[in-house]
Design a protein around this motif. Structure first.
Motif, PDB file in Angstrom:
ATOM      1  N   TYR A   1       0.831  -1.188   0.000  1.00 42.85           N
ATOM      2  CA  TYR A   1       0.000   0.000   0.000  1.00 42.85           C
ATOM      3  C   TYR A   1       0.870   1.243   0.000  1.00 42.85           C
TER       4      TYR A   1
ATOM      5  N   GLY B   1      -5.557   3.912   5.051  1.00 47.35           N
ATOM      6  CA  GLY B   1      -6.570   2.957   4.675  1.00 47.35           C
ATOM      7  C   GLY B   1      -6.361   1.572   5.215  1.00 47.35           C
ATOM      8  N   ALA B   2      -7.231   0.698   4.856  1.00 44.39           N
ATOM      9  CA  ALA B   2      -7.222  -0.671   5.370  1.00 44.39           C
ATOM     10  C   ALA B   2      -7.078  -1.630   4.199  1.00 44.39           C
ATOM     11  N   ASP B   3      -6.137  -2.544   4.317  1.00 44.67           N
ATOM     12  CA  ASP B   3      -5.847  -3.441   3.212  1.00 44.67           C
ATOM     13  C   ASP B   3      -6.541  -4.764   3.385  1.00 44.67           C
TER      14      ASP B   3
ATOM     15  N   LEU C   1      -7.112  -8.802   2.632  1.00 47.67           N
ATOM     16  CA  LEU C   1      -6.237  -9.957   2.511  1.00 47.67           C
ATOM     17  C   LEU C   1      -6.673 -10.820   1.342  1.00 47.67           C
TER      18      LEU C   1
ATOM     19  N   TYR D   1     -10.105  -0.698  11.979  1.00 43.38           N
ATOM     20  CA  TYR D   1     -10.196  -1.126  10.589  1.00 43.38           C
ATOM     21  C   TYR D   1     -11.200  -2.263  10.511  1.00 43.38           C
ATOM     22  N   PHE D   2     -12.059  -2.221   9.496  1.00 43.57           N
ATOM     23  CA  PHE D   2     -13.150  -3.195   9.395  1.00 43.57           C
ATOM     24  C   PHE D   2     -13.206  -3.753   7.975  1.00 43.57           C
ATOM     25  N   TYR D   3     -13.630  -5.019   7.900  1.00 39.02           N
ATOM     26  CA  TYR D   3     -13.578  -5.723   6.630  1.00 39.02           C
ATOM     27  C   TYR D   3     -14.802  -6.635   6.479  1.00 39.02           C
TER      28      TYR D   3
ATOM     29  N   PHE E   1     -11.983 -11.340  -0.449  1.00 43.38           N
ATOM     30  CA  PHE E   1     -12.112  -9.998   0.099  1.00 43.38           C
ATOM     31  C   PHE E   1     -13.202  -9.223  -0.636  1.00 43.38           C
TER      32      PHE E   1
ATOM     33  N   SER F   1     -12.962  -3.009   2.583  1.00 41.77           N
ATOM     34  CA  SER F   1     -12.388  -2.572   3.854  1.00 41.77           C
ATOM     35  C   SER F   1     -12.858  -1.148   4.147  1.00 41.77           C
ATOM     36  N   PHE F   2     -12.831  -0.803   5.433  1.00 39.92           N
ATOM     37  CA  PHE F   2     -13.460   0.438   5.894  1.00 39.92           C
ATOM     38  C   PHE F   2     -12.605   1.029   6.993  1.00 39.92           C
ATOM     39  N   TYR F   3     -12.290   2.288   6.867  1.00 38.99           N
ATOM     40  CA  TYR F   3     -11.464   2.962   7.868  1.00 38.99           C
ATOM     41  C   TYR F   3     -11.825   4.430   7.903  1.00 38.99           C
TER      42      TYR F   3
ATOM     43  N   SER G   1     -12.130   2.042   2.255  1.00 33.00           N
ATOM     44  CA  SER G   1     -10.718   2.190   1.975  1.00 33.00           C
ATOM     45  C   SER G   1     -10.323   1.479   0.690  1.00 33.00           C
ATOM     46  N   GLU G   2     -10.861   0.300   0.525  1.00 30.78           N
ATOM     47  CA  GLU G   2     -10.510  -0.546  -0.608  1.00 30.78           C
ATOM     48  C   GLU G   2     -11.683  -1.480  -0.895  1.00 30.78           C
TER      49      GLU G   2
ATOM     50  N   GLN H   1      -3.312  -1.076  10.420  1.00 29.89           N
ATOM     51  CA  GLN H   1      -3.183  -1.462   9.023  1.00 29.89           C
ATOM     52  C   GLN H   1      -2.134  -2.556   8.883  1.00 29.89           C
TER      53      GLN H   1
END
Lengths: 115, 113
Positions: free
Chosen positions: A95, A99-101, A103, B31-33, B45, B48-50, B55-56, B98
């Motif tokens: 990255y 933000g949050a990556d 997996l 951080y949340f997914y 996946f 993702s949330f931040y 976030s992604e 992260q």
């Protein structure tokens, strides 16, 4: 996209023996993690190894990482019947910051420990 | 030990209906997914949330999906108009930082009829 792919897909050993599972991935990573999943349950984090580390231990677990070969191995020593589960490696994306990556998981190795 | 909780454990919904899956992440995580696992396949996946924003997200997370953190404790995944292929286990996860270890809930099994 990067992938973690484990082998073998299935492994059956006797209690007390060591179990080794391998993982390969395709692109650069920040870290590699191993997770365990019992049937019908969520994933449980086992161990994280960073890209600048080569080996890490946690109890009966030993993880190695070879970034030149883009591979990792998980060794479970002195296996127990309770170790029966599926084991997954997971990699995160490189990255640029913030933000949050998410997996990326492999298909997993289903480990059966015979009592 | 604190854990991620997900409700319901099993949700059966007619195709075309909206569904909301709920998660309570670990309280000090930032951080949340959301992930999904179709039966017999790998964990994938979704998003993702931040810092109160996405976030992604993966290519799976199309316009039919949305996430929300409506208050200080809940994290939800909404599927607006469900399809048969949305049938899967949906896992919520959270982490303190992260690139760190993610803590998963036991999932919601979503069955679309």
């Amino acid at each position: 996209s990067q992938q973690g792919e484990e082998d073998p897909q299935a492994l059956s050993i006797q209690e007390g023996e060591n179990a080794t599972m391998n993982c390969s991935y395709k692109t650069s990573i920040n870290n590699l993690q191993w997770y365990r999943q019992n049937s019908g349950r969520g994933l449980v984090h086992l161990i994280l190894i960073r890209s600048n580390e080569r080996e890490k231990h946690s109890g009966r677990l030993r993880v190695t990482l070879d970034t030149s070969k883009k591979s990792s191995s998980l060794l479970i020593t002195a296996s127990r019947a309770a170790d029966t589960a599926s084991y997954f490696c997971a990699t995160d994306f490189m990255y640029s910051g913030g933000g949050a990556d998410g997996l990326t998981f492999g298909k997993g190795t289903h480990l059966i420990i015979q009592p | 030990e604190p854990e991620v909780t997900q409700t319901p454990s099993h949700q059966v919904t007619q195709m075309g209906q909206e569904v909301i899956l709920r998660c309570v992440p670990i309280s000090n995580h930032l951080y949340f997914y959301w992930y999904r696992q179709i039966l017999g396949q790998k964990v994938e996946f979704l998003v993702s949330f931040y810092n109160n924003e996405i976030s992604e997200k993966s290519e799976i997370f199309d316009d039919q999906f949305s996430v929300e953190r409506p208050d200080g404790s809940n994290f939800t995944l909404k599927i607006r108009s469900t399809k048969l292929e949305d049938s899967a286990m949906y896992f919520c996860a959270s982490s303190t930082g992260q690139g760190g270890a993610q803590h998963f809930g036991d999932g919601t099994r979503l069955s679309i009829l």
